[in-house]
Write an enzyme that holds these catalytic residues in place. Structure first.
Site, short mmCIF file in Angstrom:
data_model
loop_
_atom_site.label_atom_id
_atom_site.label_comp_id
_atom_site.label_asym_id
_atom_site.label_seq_id
_atom_site.Cartn_x
_atom_site.Cartn_y
_atom_site.Cartn_z
N ALA A 72 -36.54 18.71 -27.69
CA ALA A 72 -35.15 19.16 -27.53
C ALA A 72 -34.24 18.04 -28.01
CB ALA A 72 -34.89 19.46 -26.06
N GLY A 115 -40.24 19.83 -26.42
CA GLY A 115 -39.97 21.18 -26.92
C GLY A 115 -40.71 21.44 -28.23
N GLU A 118 -43.96 22.62 -27.28
CA GLU A 118 -43.78 23.95 -26.68
C GLU A 118 -43.61 25.01 -27.76
OE1 GLU A 118 -40.66 22.41 -24.03
OE2 GLU A 118 -41.77 23.30 -22.37
N GLU A 138 -41.53 14.49 -21.56
CA GLU A 138 -40.28 14.74 -20.82
C GLU A 138 -40.12 13.85 -19.60
OE1 GLU A 138 -42.21 17.07 -22.10
OE2 GLU A 138 -41.03 18.72 -22.93
C1 3H9 Z 1 -37.63 18.12 -24.39
O1 3H9 Z 1 -38.11 18.37 -25.45
C2 3H9 Z 1 -37.46 19.13 -23.29
C3 3H9 Z 1 -38.19 20.38 -23.64
O2 3H9 Z 1 -39.10 20.68 -22.63
C4 3H9 Z 1 -37.25 21.51 -23.89
C5 3H9 Z 1 -36.49 21.99 -22.73
C6 3H9 Z 1 -35.77 23.31 -22.91
N1 3H9 Z 1 -33.16 14.09 -29.54
O3 3H9 Z 1 -37.01 6.59 -31.90
P1 3H9 Z 1 -36.47 6.49 -33.27
C7 3H9 Z 1 -33.07 9.91 -32.46
S1 3H9 Z 1 -37.06 16.57 -24.04
C8 3H9 Z 1 -32.13 13.46 -30.09
O4 3H9 Z 1 -35.71 5.28 -33.63
P2 3H9 Z 1 -39.15 6.42 -34.29
C9 3H9 Z 1 -33.07 8.49 -31.95
O5 3H9 Z 1 -32.09 8.32 -30.96
C10 3H9 Z 1 -37.41 15.66 -25.50
N2 3H9 Z 1 -32.25 12.35 -30.83
O6 3H9 Z 1 -37.60 6.74 -34.37
C11 3H9 Z 1 -32.76 7.72 -33.21
O7 3H9 Z 1 -31.37 7.84 -33.46
P3 3H9 Z 1 -30.56 6.63 -34.12
C12 3H9 Z 1 -38.83 15.30 -25.61
C13 3H9 Z 1 -33.48 11.87 -30.99
O8 3H9 Z 1 -39.72 6.85 -35.58
C14 3H9 Z 1 -33.46 8.54 -34.30
O9 3H9 Z 1 -33.66 9.84 -33.75
N3 3H9 Z 1 -39.04 14.45 -26.75
C15 3H9 Z 1 -34.60 12.48 -30.43
O10 3H9 Z 1 -39.37 5.03 -33.81
C16 3H9 Z 1 -34.82 7.98 -34.67
O11 3H9 Z 1 -35.57 7.79 -33.49
C17 3H9 Z 1 -39.00 13.12 -26.64
O12 3H9 Z 1 -38.82 12.57 -25.59
C18 3H9 Z 1 -34.41 13.66 -29.68
N4 3H9 Z 1 -35.44 14.32 -29.14
O13 3H9 Z 1 -39.71 7.36 -33.13
C19 3H9 Z 1 -39.20 12.36 -27.93
N5 3H9 Z 1 -35.70 11.76 -30.75
O14 3H9 Z 1 -31.16 6.43 -35.46
C20 3H9 Z 1 -38.17 11.28 -28.06
C21 3H9 Z 1 -35.27 10.74 -31.50
O15 3H9 Z 1 -29.16 7.12 -34.12
N6 3H9 Z 1 -38.28 10.59 -29.31
N7 3H9 Z 1 -33.93 10.79 -31.65
O16 3H9 Z 1 -30.78 5.46 -33.20
C22 3H9 Z 1 -39.24 9.67 -29.56
O17 3H9 Z 1 -40.14 9.44 -28.79
C23 3H9 Z 1 -39.14 8.93 -30.86
O18 3H9 Z 1 -37.83 9.03 -31.32
C24 3H9 Z 1 -40.08 9.44 -31.98
C25 3H9 Z 1 -39.72 8.75 -33.32
C26 3H9 Z 1 -41.53 9.08 -31.62
C27 3H9 Z 1 -39.95 10.92 -32.17
#
Ligand code: 3H9
Length: 711
Positions: A72, A115, A118, A138
């Site tokens: 999400a 998500g 999901e 999450e």
């Molecule tokens: C969820 O999904 C709930 C569901 O059950 C649905 C409910 C209905 N959203 O980390 P990075 C941004 S909860 C918005 O530097 P990497 C991040 O802030 C979600 N923004 O890259 C950054 O922005 P900026 C569950 C996001 O390659 C840029 O993208 N998912 C999101 O080192 C690059 O990110 C998670 O918890 C997001 N979801 O790592 C995954 N994700 O450039 C969270 C990233 O402006 N994300 N951004 O600073 C991660 O773990 C890592 O970002 C990922 C990439 C491994 C994906």
């Protein structure tokens, strides 16, 4: 029939194309294809369009760019809790995707997280490249999967795996995901081609809906143990956090009732978690970790130096740990000491640390050897002339540091970064011992340096932007969170911890017991109490620093009495078997009547009134001491933002992540309330508690530290 690759544009975020009889729905929402508004709708529209197209037999859903879907859009959560946008609509959209009459193949590369997984599980098949990862992280944001993840995952992967993934949030690789049933196939070569081929193979075949699969759910005897063990593990390793327990409950419901009942319970638990302060704190930490890398006056394209070889001066606890970081990152590192004995001792500790990791199965013996091979030892500066960075990690004493910097200035190559691991001393004064202050910077590692995530990067007045940019990039390479700090005594972390430790000592002088102070803060969520932490770090470290700064003490201002006396008695903490506590040979602490008697004697001598102290007072005095000093640090520009202070405390000082850091915690308490308490403390304890002007200003304006960051 449409030609291969024909583009039917639906929205900017999701594209629809066809490859013969296979429809391809591509998510294009860089950088990580988060499910921002428009993305779930776009995917569903694509599936419906394909459903209505008689020529289409199957559908592939794939992510454009570097990943499938990272979950999400986390930025949307704040809007939902603030009431400025409605609830997420992913859950009903997934039911419709799953109801597609034509098989939907989810093609995964990069990450299918939250998500994203999901969405993938609502498809009928999942294929992935070998490097892909899937997960339900999450809980790391203080929430649980909110679109059926806790209900579909146990149906695919089994209950134990689903509990592990949903409650602890760690990702699994494609191989594991295939083995446990989340994936149907690993694709070698081009993912899209492989997925389209797979889609053709399954065209016309009966497609299983994940939600209708129940064969892995019902092993009541085993499930009971799985849930009990998971709960116990969550209470121990995620102390104080509510989301992991909520995730376990949601998976448990999957084993007891229908899919829709389970989703109902999941939805309500998700909402509870989403609106919790814990979730807001964890989301603050998620974005904070990324925010600290952004330095307003240092553009992204600032030139950086290539760090191919490193050198460390000092093989003590810090020097050895720092060298391990370089070796772990594959960067050859020389360690210099003054005696062979110190060198041998330091290297033996490095080996022991690696061996411990091997024994725990966290490292292979081969990798251990590769890392040890990266480390060379020396008693001279031989080899330092080739280093791209030299890190000084000797005792905290200005004279010694300046002597070392003047020596390395003579032998280091011109573009070599000269870093000091000082935890408190003036970087500019250290730099003044060289002819290249622009190359000098603080790299303050935290003990144990091979474990703790924080690297406080201290900018001197002459430090060049290139040296700062290189240091920030290097932190990432060393698997650290780099936070930039300005130059002052103790920088961000130790300047604040000084106030926190001071109050902890005052509290025991005023009548709290050593154990009470530590327990109150442990119960607040800290990894350990301040006095136990002092014993672990070594009380002599602070003692040495206090001696260095003795001349700056203001006459008449109260200073703590006990720690210096403990050091005078040779009680340096765990390493000498005694400090605030006494320790047995296994380093198990117990209270020591000698310390109690010493505290009482010193308090009596100083005329300190002893009284009963509540745990609430312990928490308020110590944590608000951090906050008040943090506010000064912020106002002086020593920290760029309040969130930078929080990230320092979360990664270097064991502050509970679910409280978001001291500044975020103060925001949640309300700055007016914090100020009121601080003013009470000022009345009672005097000028050390004068409220920071910024705190006063923000409180009077009804604002928060977060609002200060946003301006
Ligand atoms: C969820 O999904 C709930 C569901 O059950 C649905 C409910 C209905 N959203 O980390 P990075 C941004 S909860 C918005 O530097 P990497 C991040 O802030 C979600 N923004 O890259 C950054 O922005 P900026 C569950 C996001 O390659 C840029 O993208 N998912 C999101 O080192 C690059 O990110 C998670 O918890 C997001 N979801 O790592 C995954 N994700 O450039 C969270 C990233 O402006 N994300 N951004 O600073 C991660 O773990 C890592 O970002 C990922 C990439 C491994 C994906």
């Amino acid at each position: 029939m449409l030609k291969k690759g024909t583009l039917l544009k639906m929205s900017e975020l999701v594209k629809y194309t066809r490859d013969g009889n296979v429809a391809i729905v591509t998510i294009e929402n860089p950088p990580v294809n988060a499910l921002s508004p428009g993305v779930p709708e776009g995917i569903l529209e694509g599936i419906e369009k394909a459903g209505a197209d008689r020529e289409v037999g199957a559908i592939v859903v794939i992510g454009g760019g570097r990943t499938f879907i990272a979950g999400a859009d986390i930025k949307e959560f704040g809007k939902i809790t603030a009431g400025t946008r409605p609830r997420l609509t992913l859950y009903p959209a997934l039911l419709k995707i799953e109801d597609s009459k034509k098989p939907v193949v989810m093609a995964i590369h990069g990450t299918a997280f939250g998500g994203g997984l999901e969405v993938a599980m609502a498809g009928h098949y999942r294929v992935a490249v070998a490097s892909a990862q899937v997960g339900q992280p999450e809980v790391k944001l203080g929430i649980i999967p909110g679109a059926g993840g806790t209900q579909r995952l146990p149906r695919l992967a089994g209950v134990a795996k689903a509990v592990e993934m949903c409650a602890f949030g760690e990702p699994v690789d494609a191989k594991t995901a295939l083995a446990c049933g989340i994936l149907d196939k690993i694709i070698d070569g081009d993912l899209l081609q492989g997925a389209v081929k797979f889609a053709r193979e399954v065209t016309g075949k009966l497609a299983y809906k994940t939600r209708e699969r129940g064969e892995k759910l019902h092993d009541a005897g085993r499930n009971e143990t799985v849930f009990a063990v998971a709960r116990e593990h969550a209470r121990r390793t995620k102390r104080g956090q509510t989301a992991p327990l909520a995730a376990i409950e949601a998976v448990e419901v999957a084993t007891r009732g229908s899919f829709l009942d389970g989703c109902d319970r999941e939805q309500s638990l998700f909402q509870e978690c989403l609106f919790s302060t814990q979730s807001k704190a964890l989301i603050h930490a998620f974005f904070g970790e990324r925010m600290v890398a952004k330095i307003p006056d240092i553009p992204k394209d600032t030139k950086t130096y290539d760090i191919k070889k490193a050198a460390v001066i000092g093989a003590g606890t810090m020097g050895g740990g720092i060298a391990m970081n370089y070796a772990n990152a594959g960067i050859p590192v020389i360690i210099k000491e003054t005696t062979q004995e110190a060198l041998d001792k330091g290297f033996a500790i490095i080996k022991k640390n690696y061996q411990n990791s091997v024994n725990k199965g966290k490292l292979s013996p081969e990798t251990m050897q590769l890392r040890l091979d990266k480390v060379t030892l020396g008693l001279t500066y031989g080899g330092f002339e080739q280093a791209d960075i030299i890190v000084e990690a000797v005792f905290e004493g200005m004279a010694l540091k300046k002597q070392i910097f003047s020596e390395i200035d003579k032998i280091a190559k011109p573009e070599c970064i000269l870093a000091s691991n000082t935890s408190t001393l003036d970087i500019d004064e250290i730099a003044s011992a060289t002819k290249r202050p622009q190359m000098v910077i603080g790299h303050h590692f935290f003990s144990p340096a091979n474990v703790m995530k924080l690297l406080e990067i201290v900018r001197g007045k002459a430090t060049s932007k290139e040296v700062i940019a290189t240091s920030m990039g290097l932190a990432k390479k060393l698997n650290k969170v780099g936070v930039l700090a300005g130059n002052c005594r103790g920088f961000i972390g130790n300047r604040m911890i000084h106030c926190y430790g001071r109050e902890a000592q005052f509290l025991v002088e005023e009548g709290a017991t050593v154990e009470q102070v530590d327990t109150a803060l442990y119960d607040f969520g800290l990894a350990m109490g301040p006095l136990a932490m002092g014993d672990l770090a070594g009380l002599d470290v602070g003692w040495r620093i206090r001696k260095e700064f003795k001349h700056l003490e203001k006459p008449g201002v109260r200073v703590p009495l006990v720690a210096d006396q403990l050091c005078e008695m040779g009680r340096y903490g765990q390493k000498t078997g005694a400090g605030w506590y006494k320790y047995d040979q296994n380093r198990t602490p117990s209270g020591d009547p000698v310390v109690t008697a010493l505290i009482e004697k010193l308090a009596r001598g100083a005329g300190i009134e002893r009284r009963t102290i509540s745990n609430d007072e312990i928490v308020d005095r110590t944590i608000y001491a951090l906050v008040n000093e943090g506010a000064r640090i912020l106002e002086e520009g020593i920290a760029l933002r309040a969130v930078d202070i929080d990230i320092v405390y979360l990664n270097g000082y064991g502050f509970p992540v679910w409280r978001g850091g001291p500044m975020f915690y103060a925001d949640t308490v309300g700055l007016t309330n914090v100020l009121k308490k601080i003013q009470e403390f000022e009345k009672r304890h005097g000028e050390l508690w004068a409220p920071a002007p910024l705190l006063k200003k923000l409180a009077e304006q009804g604002k928060t530290f977060a609002s200060f960051d946003a301006t």
